[in-house]
Enzyme design. Structure first.
Site, PDB file in Angstrom:
ATOM      1  N   ARG A   1       4.541  12.215  -2.637  1.00  0.00           N
ATOM      2  CA  ARG A   1       4.354  12.704  -1.267  1.00  0.00           C
ATOM      3  C   ARG A   1       5.531  12.248  -0.403  1.00  0.00           C
ATOM      4  O   ARG A   1       6.209  11.286  -0.731  1.00  0.00           O
ATOM      5  CB  ARG A   1       3.046  12.134  -0.675  1.00  0.00           C
ATOM      6  CG  ARG A   1       1.796  12.457  -1.462  1.00  0.00           C
ATOM      7  CD  ARG A   1       1.185  13.767  -1.091  1.00  0.00           C
ATOM      8  NE  ARG A   1       0.862  13.808   0.333  1.00  0.00           N
ATOM      9  CZ  ARG A   1       0.900  14.898   1.089  1.00  0.00           C
ATOM     10  NH1 ARG A   1       1.272  16.036   0.575  1.00  0.00           N
ATOM     11  NH2 ARG A   1       0.574  14.838   2.363  1.00  0.00           N
TER      12      ARG A   1
ATOM     13  N   ARG B   1      12.319   4.276  13.271  1.00  0.00           N
ATOM     14  CA  ARG B   1      11.115   5.116  13.214  1.00  0.00           C
ATOM     15  C   ARG B   1      10.198   4.775  14.403  1.00  0.00           C
ATOM     16  O   ARG B   1      10.672   4.299  15.424  1.00  0.00           O
ATOM     17  CB  ARG B   1      10.443   4.938  11.847  1.00  0.00           C
ATOM     18  CG  ARG B   1      11.380   5.379  10.706  1.00  0.00           C
ATOM     19  CD  ARG B   1      10.773   5.185   9.343  1.00  0.00           C
ATOM     20  NE  ARG B   1       9.586   6.014   9.151  1.00  0.00           N
ATOM     21  CZ  ARG B   1       8.758   5.908   8.104  1.00  0.00           C
ATOM     22  NH1 ARG B   1       9.005   5.004   7.166  1.00  0.00           N
ATOM     23  NH2 ARG B   1       7.708   6.682   7.998  1.00  0.00           N
TER      24      ARG B   1
ATOM     25  N   ALA C   1       2.901  -0.807   4.951  1.00  0.00           N
ATOM     26  CA  ALA C   1       2.394  -0.855   6.328  1.00  0.00           C
ATOM     27  C   ALA C   1       1.930  -2.257   6.736  1.00  0.00           C
ATOM     28  O   ALA C   1       1.886  -2.570   7.934  1.00  0.00           O
ATOM     29  CB  ALA C   1       1.260   0.138   6.489  1.00  0.00           C
TER      30      ALA C   1
ATOM     31  N   ASN D   1       8.124  -5.408  -0.710  1.00  0.00           N
ATOM     32  CA  ASN D   1       8.002  -4.322   0.272  1.00  0.00           C
ATOM     33  C   ASN D   1       6.519  -4.276   0.628  1.00  0.00           C
ATOM     34  O   ASN D   1       5.706  -3.728  -0.120  1.00  0.00           O
ATOM     35  CB  ASN D   1       8.456  -2.988  -0.319  1.00  0.00           C
ATOM     36  CG  ASN D   1       8.398  -1.882   0.737  1.00  0.00           C
ATOM     37  OD1 ASN D   1       7.753  -2.041   1.773  1.00  0.00           O
ATOM     38  ND2 ASN D   1       9.046  -0.760   0.461  1.00  0.00           N
TER      39      ASN D   1
ATOM     40  N   TYR E   1      10.914   9.160   1.571  1.00  0.00           N
ATOM     41  CA  TYR E   1      10.987   8.159   0.507  1.00  0.00           C
ATOM     42  C   TYR E   1      11.662   8.651  -0.776  1.00  0.00           C
ATOM     43  O   TYR E   1      11.785   7.892  -1.734  1.00  0.00           O
ATOM     44  CB  TYR E   1       9.576   7.637   0.194  1.00  0.00           C
ATOM     45  CG  TYR E   1       8.899   7.038   1.414  1.00  0.00           C
ATOM     46  CD1 TYR E   1       9.396   5.874   2.000  1.00  0.00           C
ATOM     47  CD2 TYR E   1       7.791   7.638   2.005  1.00  0.00           C
ATOM     48  CE1 TYR E   1       8.798   5.328   3.123  1.00  0.00           C
ATOM     49  CE2 TYR E   1       7.190   7.099   3.132  1.00  0.00           C
ATOM     50  CZ  TYR E   1       7.705   5.944   3.689  1.00  0.00           C
ATOM     51  OH  TYR E   1       7.122   5.407   4.806  1.00  0.00           O
TER      52      TYR E   1
ATOM     53  N   HIS F   1      12.723  -2.575   2.676  1.00  0.00           N
ATOM     54  CA  HIS F   1      12.148  -1.299   3.130  1.00  0.00           C
ATOM     55  C   HIS F   1      13.052  -0.173   2.687  1.00  0.00           C
ATOM     56  O   HIS F   1      14.273  -0.245   2.874  1.00  0.00           O
ATOM     57  CB  HIS F   1      11.977  -1.278   4.652  1.00  0.00           C
ATOM     58  CG  HIS F   1      11.050  -2.341   5.113  1.00  0.00           C
ATOM     59  ND1 HIS F   1       9.689  -2.252   4.898  1.00  0.00           N
ATOM     60  CD2 HIS F   1      11.283  -3.532   5.688  1.00  0.00           C
ATOM     61  CE1 HIS F   1       9.127  -3.361   5.355  1.00  0.00           C
ATOM     62  NE2 HIS F   1      10.066  -4.151   5.831  1.00  0.00           N
TER      63      HIS F   1
ATOM     64  N   GLU G   1      12.657  -9.318   1.950  1.00  0.00           N
ATOM     65  CA  GLU G   1      11.854  -8.178   2.402  1.00  0.00           C
ATOM     66  C   GLU G   1      12.684  -6.903   2.205  1.00  0.00           C
ATOM     67  O   GLU G   1      13.860  -6.878   2.580  1.00  0.00           O
ATOM     68  CB  GLU G   1      11.565  -8.392   3.896  1.00  0.00           C
ATOM     69  CG  GLU G   1      10.866  -7.245   4.586  1.00  0.00           C
ATOM     70  CD  GLU G   1      10.867  -7.436   6.123  1.00  0.00           C
ATOM     71  OE1 GLU G   1      11.679  -8.227   6.665  1.00  0.00           O
ATOM     72  OE2 GLU G   1      10.052  -6.757   6.770  1.00  0.00           O
TER      73      GLU G   1
ATOM     74  N   ARG H   1       6.516   0.431  13.991  1.00  0.00           N
ATOM     75  CA  ARG H   1       7.150  -0.068  12.759  1.00  0.00           C
ATOM     76  C   ARG H   1       8.271  -1.058  13.058  1.00  0.00           C
ATOM     77  O   ARG H   1       8.905  -1.579  12.141  1.00  0.00           O
ATOM     78  CB  ARG H   1       7.722   1.100  11.934  1.00  0.00           C
ATOM     79  CG  ARG H   1       6.673   2.059  11.438  1.00  0.00           C
ATOM     80  CD  ARG H   1       7.256   3.085  10.483  1.00  0.00           C
ATOM     81  NE  ARG H   1       6.395   4.248  10.396  1.00  0.00           N
ATOM     82  CZ  ARG H   1       5.364   4.365   9.547  1.00  0.00           C
ATOM     83  NH1 ARG H   1       5.103   3.402   8.696  1.00  0.00           N
ATOM     84  NH2 ARG H   1       4.614   5.452   9.547  1.00  0.00           N
TER      85      ARG H   1
ATOM     86  N   HIS I   1       3.800  -4.556   9.280  1.00  0.00           N
ATOM     87  CA  HIS I   1       3.665  -4.458  10.733  1.00  0.00           C
ATOM     88  C   HIS I   1       2.350  -5.027  11.262  1.00  0.00           C
ATOM     89  O   HIS I   1       2.087  -4.946  12.462  1.00  0.00           O
ATOM     90  CB  HIS I   1       3.790  -2.984  11.151  1.00  0.00           C
ATOM     91  CG  HIS I   1       4.870  -2.258  10.402  1.00  0.00           C
ATOM     92  ND1 HIS I   1       6.190  -2.639  10.465  1.00  0.00           N
ATOM     93  CD2 HIS I   1       4.831  -1.202   9.542  1.00  0.00           C
ATOM     94  CE1 HIS I   1       6.916  -1.831   9.692  1.00  0.00           C
ATOM     95  NE2 HIS I   1       6.116  -0.964   9.123  1.00  0.00           N
TER      96      HIS I   1
ATOM     97  N   PRO J   1       0.791  -1.227   0.000  1.00  0.00           N
ATOM     98  CA  PRO J   1       0.000   0.000   0.000  1.00  0.00           C
ATOM     99  C   PRO J   1       0.827   1.282   0.000  1.00  0.00           C
ATOM    100  O   PRO J   1       1.818   1.390   0.715  1.00  0.00           O
ATOM    101  CB  PRO J   1      -0.831  -0.096   1.289  1.00  0.00           C
ATOM    102  CG  PRO J   1      -0.199  -1.164   2.106  1.00  0.00           C
ATOM    103  CD  PRO J   1       0.481  -2.088   1.145  1.00  0.00           C
ATOM    104  N   ASN J   2       0.384   2.199  -0.826  1.00  0.00           N
ATOM    105  CA  ASN J   2       0.895   3.574  -0.921  1.00  0.00           C
ATOM    106  C   ASN J   2       2.232   3.696  -1.629  1.00  0.00           C
ATOM    107  O   ASN J   2       2.678   4.814  -1.894  1.00  0.00           O
ATOM    108  CB  ASN J   2       0.983   4.240   0.467  1.00  0.00           C
ATOM    109  CG  ASN J   2      -0.381   4.389   1.097  1.00  0.00           C
ATOM    110  OD1 ASN J   2      -1.291   4.912   0.456  1.00  0.00           O
ATOM    111  ND2 ASN J   2      -0.561   3.901   2.308  1.00  0.00           N
TER     112      ASN J   2
HETATM  113  O1  CA2 Z   1      10.380   2.042   4.362  1.00  0.00           O
HETATM  114  C1  CA2 Z   1       9.551   1.367   3.728  1.00  0.00           C
HETATM  115  O2  CA2 Z   1       9.748   0.965   2.592  1.00  0.00           O
HETATM  116  C2  CA2 Z   1       8.186   1.076   4.345  1.00  0.00           C
HETATM  117  O3  CA2 Z   1       7.838  -0.261   4.018  1.00  0.00           O
HETATM  118  C3  CA2 Z   1       7.218   2.042   3.702  1.00  0.00           C
HETATM  119  C4  CA2 Z   1       5.814   1.957   4.277  1.00  0.00           C
HETATM  120  C5  CA2 Z   1       5.835   2.061   5.799  1.00  0.00           C
HETATM  121  O4  CA2 Z   1       4.532   1.868   6.304  1.00  0.00           O
HETATM  122  C6  CA2 Z   1       6.783   1.049   6.408  1.00  0.00           C
HETATM  123  O5  CA2 Z   1       6.801   1.246   7.796  1.00  0.00           O
HETATM  124  C7  CA2 Z   1       8.179   1.213   5.863  1.00  0.00           C
HETATM  125  C8  CA2 Z   1       4.953   3.115   3.742  1.00  0.00           C
HETATM  126  C9  CA2 Z   1       4.927   3.200   2.260  1.00  0.00           C
HETATM  127  C10 CA2 Z   1       4.294   4.490   1.907  1.00  0.00           C
HETATM  128  O6  CA2 Z   1       4.973   4.981   0.800  1.00  0.00           O
HETATM  129  C11 CA2 Z   1       4.753   6.286   0.471  1.00  0.00           C
HETATM  130  C12 CA2 Z   1       5.536   6.771  -0.531  1.00  0.00           C
HETATM  131  C13 CA2 Z   1       5.397   8.061  -0.927  1.00  0.00           C
HETATM  132  C14 CA2 Z   1       4.444   8.870  -0.332  1.00  0.00           C
HETATM  133  C15 CA2 Z   1       3.659   8.378   0.676  1.00  0.00           C
HETATM  134  C16 CA2 Z   1       3.802   7.071   1.085  1.00  0.00           C
END
Ligand code: CA2
Length: 143
Positions: A17, A107, A77, A74, A22, A100, A98, A111, A80, A9-10
């Site tokens: 964003r 963080r 979220a 990856n 990121y 990240h 895996e 997480r 977790h 997701p995301n």
């Molecule tokens: O660090 C990572 O790759 C994570 O898997 C990214 C997840 C986060 O929930 C994990 O704790 C760590 C979130 C991905 C969201 O990605 C975005 C990218 C750009 C803008 C907003 C969100």
């Protein structure tokens, strides 16, 4: 050698964003980067992204029927929270790494737990987008 790269997701929002966490590279750029590395390595790579947990489980199961040799995931979220993704990776028994982009262990507390880690041969975290390429190499070195 055929590797499936799964993003949760995301991650399709990359470069749009939260660039401070990121980076500025878009999801499309990420796929191009991985594809270019796969071409250099002479391996086949496929991609899947979803914001839905069940769709990610389906993609992991499909990898088994497609005889995929390795998975880079990856889970976003769902890392977790998801026992379903852990069970899916265990069920297919495909070598999985895996990834990240950030280092979740530095963080927020929530997480710090990764359910899927128990089914993975390695975790790459905090290497930015390069972590996906590191994961490809880990899977190939392991094959
Ligand atoms: O660090 C990572 O790759 C994570 O898997 C990214 C997840 C986060 O929930 C994990 O704790 C760590 C979130 C991905 C969201 O990605 C975005 C990218 C750009 C803008 C907003 C969100």
């Amino acid at each position: 050698m055929h590797i499936l790269v799964i993003n949760g997701p995301n991650l399709n929002m990359l470069g749009i964003r939260q660039p401070e966490i990121y980076g500025n590279t878009t999801y499309r750029d990420l796929l191009d980067m991985i594809q270019a590395e796969a071409d250099r390595m002479g391996i086949q790579v496929s991609f899947f992204q979803s914001n839905h947990e069940g769709a990610l489980v389906d993609a992991i199961q499909q990898a088994y029927f497609d005889k995929v040799d390795g998975i880079v995931i990856n889970p976003g979220a769902y890392t977790h929270t998801s026992v379903a993704l852990l069970d899916a990776v265990k069920a297919v028994s495909i070598p999985t790494v895996e990834v990240h982009i950030s280092d979740p262990d530095t963080r927020e507390e929530f997480r710090h737990i990764s359910y899927i880690r128990a089914a993975c041969m390695a975790t790459v975290k905090g290497h930015g987008l390069r972590g996906y390429l590191d994961a490809l190499h880990l899977l190939c070195d392991n094959a």
